[in-house]
Design an enzyme around this catalytic site. Structure first.
Site, mmCIF file in Angstrom:
data_model
loop_
_atom_site.group_PDB
_atom_site.id
_atom_site.type_symbol
_atom_site.label_atom_id
_atom_site.label_comp_id
_atom_site.label_asym_id
_atom_site.label_seq_id
_atom_site.Cartn_x
_atom_site.Cartn_y
_atom_site.Cartn_z
ATOM 1 N N ARG A 1 -5.661 4.483 -4.732
ATOM 2 C CA ARG A 1 -7.729 4.274 -3.970
ATOM 3 C C ARG A 1 -8.480 4.150 -5.465
ATOM 4 N NH1 ARG A 1 -3.086 7.251 -1.539
ATOM 5 N NH2 ARG A 1 -2.912 6.200 0.773
ATOM 6 N N LYS B 1 -2.879 11.826 -0.981
ATOM 7 C CA LYS B 1 -3.883 12.541 0.547
ATOM 8 C C LYS B 1 -3.128 13.591 0.488
ATOM 9 C CE LYS B 1 -5.307 8.390 2.824
ATOM 10 N NZ LYS B 1 -5.871 7.477 4.086
ATOM 11 N N HIS C 1 -10.797 -1.762 -2.512
ATOM 12 C CA HIS C 1 -9.732 -1.265 -1.895
ATOM 13 C C HIS C 1 -9.117 -2.416 -1.968
ATOM 14 C CE1 HIS C 1 -8.017 1.784 0.685
ATOM 15 N NE2 HIS C 1 -7.428 0.829 1.639
ATOM 16 N N ARG D 1 -6.728 -2.654 -3.985
ATOM 17 C CA ARG D 1 -5.601 -2.273 -3.922
ATOM 18 C C ARG D 1 -4.678 -3.506 -2.989
ATOM 19 N NH1 ARG D 1 -3.011 2.290 -2.459
ATOM 20 N NH2 ARG D 1 -2.730 3.420 -0.838
ATOM 21 N N HIS E 1 1.788 5.732 0.618
ATOM 22 C CA HIS E 1 2.051 5.422 2.187
ATOM 23 C C HIS E 1 3.054 6.209 2.022
ATOM 24 C CE1 HIS E 1 0.132 1.057 2.378
ATOM 25 N NE2 HIS E 1 -0.901 2.018 2.176
ATOM 26 N N TYR F 1 1.077 -5.766 4.712
ATOM 27 C CA TYR F 1 1.263 -6.952 4.062
ATOM 28 C C TYR F 1 2.706 -8.272 4.145
ATOM 29 C CZ TYR F 1 -2.017 -3.847 1.802
ATOM 30 O OH TYR F 1 -2.534 -2.796 1.575
#
Length: 326
Positions: A177, A201, A272, A275, A298, A307
């Site tokens: 990210r 995150k 993004h 990404r 994730h 995806y």
């Protein structure tokens, strides 16, 4: 006499195209939101934190306009009316779902910390958001982009040109990210193992593979980094050209947008988009979903499954080749 609570029940949904009152004014939720901000800083990315705070300030302004005067006066119907105003203004389902998430997270935190008596947001239902990928670049376009950035760096031979090439290479090679890229330090790159240590995150750390072309671009940038270093640079891997401080995500976005103009027919994307391209190309190349999940950071495999549809053509080809009844 009409009470403030009675006035609050007379919901006036803004007309389509109308805007909610300016959120710069003081509202009764300001102190609670400020405390919630401190919680968000330890659990969520800066991008999510800013989005949640904007959503909550808009909610607070909406409630104040309706006559709600304290957190404990807020009811589920109030939240539904605010969300209805979003829909009436033409907001997308994805935007509304994010605001539902913001409100749910806020009230769960507020109830836990006794800032409200009841978690009224528990009754909010999620909206159905279509799982579609944003536009991305193809593998040939990605190769053209990397070659074009290398050519620019070789021709200009400036620290900024080498930095920009390294940024684009690292984004596509690792799928990090933009906030994660900006947070990289000099010691985040393990050249011997060809890995990058990323803080994602929730301050979760993961190691992401990085290819040799990206490492070569990094080496070229680091050879010139000293020309931009100032007392504010610290250990930041990527620094700005004016102040020498850690590079800002907005600068990275401009670099990516500008770089894609070098590729004829390529869509106008931000970081993004690279990404997404990296994840898509990994799957098309045969990577399994769990591996892609680990690389992208994730928390849930369901997020990565978006995806899988991009590999349908490859799957069909394998099916026709291998299945005896194809």
């Amino acid at each position: 006499m009409v009470t403030s609570r009675a006035r609050a029940r007379r919901w006036e949904i803004p007309r389509k195209g109308a805007s909610i009152r300016d959120t710069s004014g003081v509202t009764f939720l300001d102190d609670v939101i400020a405390d919630f901000d401190q919680y968000l800083r330890t659990r969520h990315s800066d991008r999510t934190r800013r989005s949640y705070l904007t959503d909550l300030r808009q909610l607070a302004a909406f409630l104040a306009d309706q006559g709600v005067e304290s957190p404990d006066e807020i009811r589920l119907a109030d939240l539904r009316a605010w969300l209805a105003s979003m829909s009436d203004q033409g907001k997308s389902k994805a935007t509304i779902q994010r605001r539902i998430s913001a409100v749910r997270t806020f009230f769960a935190w507020a109830r836990l910390h006794r800032r409200v008596e009841t978690d009224v947001a528990r009754g909010l239902k999620s909206t159905t958001v279509p799982k579609t990928l944003p536009e991305t670049v193809s593998e040939p376009e990605a190769r053209t982009l990397m070659n074009a950035m290398a050519a620019v760096a070789a021709q200009d031979d400036t620290p900024v040109a080498h930095r920009d090439q390294a940024i684009v290479e690292v984004l596509y090679a690792t799928g990090v990210r933009v906030s994660e890229l900006c947070g990289l330090d000099l010691d985040s790159v393990d050249r011997a193992r060809e890995l990058v240590r990323v803080i994602g995150k929730g301050d979760k750390e993961r190691s992401v593979p990085i290819g040799r072309p990206a490492l070569a671009a990094l080496d070229a940038w680091l050879a010139r980094r000293g020309e931009l270093v100032t007392g504010d640079s610290g250990q930041a891997l990527f620094i700005g050209e004016r102040l020498g401080a850690r590079i800002d995500p907005r600068v990275v976005r401009r670099i990516v947008h500008r770089s894609l103009t070098l590729v004829d027919g390529a869509p106008d994307l931000g970081p993004h988009g690279l990404r997404h391209a990296m994840a898509t190309h990994l799957l098309e190349g045969g990577a399994d979903l769990r591996s892609v999940q680990e690389v992208l950071g994730h928390a849930s495999i369901a997020t990565t499954q978006i995806y899988t549809h991009v590999s349908s053509e490859r799957l069909r080809a394998v099916y026709e080749l291998k299945h005896p009844r194809a």
